[in-house]
Design an enzyme around this catalytic site. Sequence first.
Site, PDB file in Angstrom:
ATOM      1  N   TYR A  61      54.576 -18.733  79.484  1.00 15.76           N
ATOM      2  CA  TYR A  61      53.386 -18.598  78.718  1.00 15.76           C
ATOM      3  C   TYR A  61      53.793 -17.578  77.670  1.00 15.76           C
ATOM      4  O   TYR A  61      52.872 -17.493  76.849  1.00 15.76           O
ATOM      5  CB  TYR A  61      52.222 -18.395  79.543  1.00 15.76           C
ATOM      6  CG  TYR A  61      51.900 -19.332  80.702  1.00 15.76           C
ATOM      7  CD1 TYR A  61      51.273 -20.565  80.189  1.00 15.76           C
ATOM      8  CD2 TYR A  61      51.810 -19.189  82.004  1.00 15.76           C
ATOM      9  CE1 TYR A  61      50.969 -21.629  81.179  1.00 15.76           C
ATOM     10  CE2 TYR A  61      51.770 -20.258  82.898  1.00 15.76           C
ATOM     11  CZ  TYR A  61      50.927 -21.400  82.380  1.00 15.76           C
ATOM     12  OH  TYR A  61      50.597 -22.420  83.240  1.00 15.76           O
ATOM     13  N   HIS A 139      47.548 -26.947  75.245  1.00 13.04           N
ATOM     14  CA  HIS A 139      48.392 -26.174  76.303  1.00 13.04           C
ATOM     15  C   HIS A 139      49.581 -25.527  75.669  1.00 13.04           C
ATOM     16  O   HIS A 139      50.108 -25.823  74.939  1.00 13.04           O
ATOM     17  CB  HIS A 139      48.780 -27.269  77.244  1.00 13.04           C
ATOM     18  CG  HIS A 139      47.907 -28.181  77.661  1.00 13.04           C
ATOM     19  ND1 HIS A 139      46.991 -27.733  78.810  1.00 13.04           N
ATOM     20  CD2 HIS A 139      47.592 -29.573  77.454  1.00 13.04           C
ATOM     21  CE1 HIS A 139      46.229 -28.974  78.988  1.00 13.04           C
ATOM     22  NE2 HIS A 139      46.301 -29.733  78.185  1.00 13.04           N
TER      23      HIS A 139
HETATM   24  C1  DHK Z   1      47.671 -23.316  81.286  1.00 11.61           C
HETATM   25  C2  DHK Z   1      47.671 -23.211  82.791  1.00 11.61           C
HETATM   26  O1  DHK Z   1      46.977 -22.218  83.473  1.00 11.61           O
HETATM   27  C3  DHK Z   1      47.994 -24.544  83.606  1.00 11.61           C
HETATM   28  O2  DHK Z   1      47.455 -24.631  84.815  1.00 11.61           O
HETATM   29  C4  DHK Z   1      48.218 -25.762  82.736  1.00 11.61           C
HETATM   30  C5  DHK Z   1      48.359 -24.504  80.826  1.00 11.61           C
HETATM   31  C6  DHK Z   1      49.048 -25.440  81.567  1.00 11.61           C
HETATM   32  C7  DHK Z   1      48.970 -24.100  79.523  1.00 11.61           C
HETATM   33  O3  DHK Z   1      50.221 -24.606  79.314  1.00 11.61           O
HETATM   34  O4  DHK Z   1      48.601 -23.474  78.674  1.00 11.61           O
HETATM   35  O5  DHK Z   1      48.933 -26.679  83.643  1.00 11.61           O
END
Ligand code: DHK
Length: 186
Positions: A61, A139
């Site tokens: 992330y 996402h």
């Molecule tokens: C964020 C999350 O917390 C996951 O549960 C999803 C998503 C993906 C993201 O890529 O922002 O699967």
Amino acid sequence: MAAAGGQPRFPFAGAFPITGSGAVDARRDQEPDAARDMAKTIYVLNGPNLNLLGTREPEIYGRATLADVEKLCHATAERLGLVAEFRQSNHEGELVDWIHEARAKQAAGLVINPAGYSHSSVAILDALLTLAAPIVEVHISNIHAREPFREHSYVSKAARAVICGFGVHGYALAITGLAAMIDAKG
Ligand code: DHK
């Protein structure tokens, strides 16, 4: 293709600085204050665990925090003549309530990263289906390159567009695309 006056005809006209938003501003100047404010407000909703952005699985992330994302969203919205109502919740019902609020207040559009609820929440899908305004799903990661259970999103059924895999920059892309949809609606 070129429009009168030599300006390029472009499906996203009005969403990018290149064309400016003078015509839209002029139109909005003639509307009453309350209607004009609602017409400019978009909701940016974030689901569970996104409060931990920056420290949670940074290899997936990234290092940007939710506060960084909020700043990016406000700056992008402002550049496009919009106001972003930015929120995050770890609770499904609260997200549903905020979608109802966006509907009641006739928000111009909505961006949502439903996070884990993407893959499980019929309730969020049903709430989104009540909105007439355009919805963009975002996402941060590429959900199609991860575990198979992340590939399906219930929310996508209600979204006009889906963005994934651009990191937090996806929020800026989502708002830019949403602004174009809003301008196209007139
Ligand atoms: C964020 C999350 O917390 C996951 O549960 C999803 C998503 C993906 C993201 O890529 O922002 O699967």
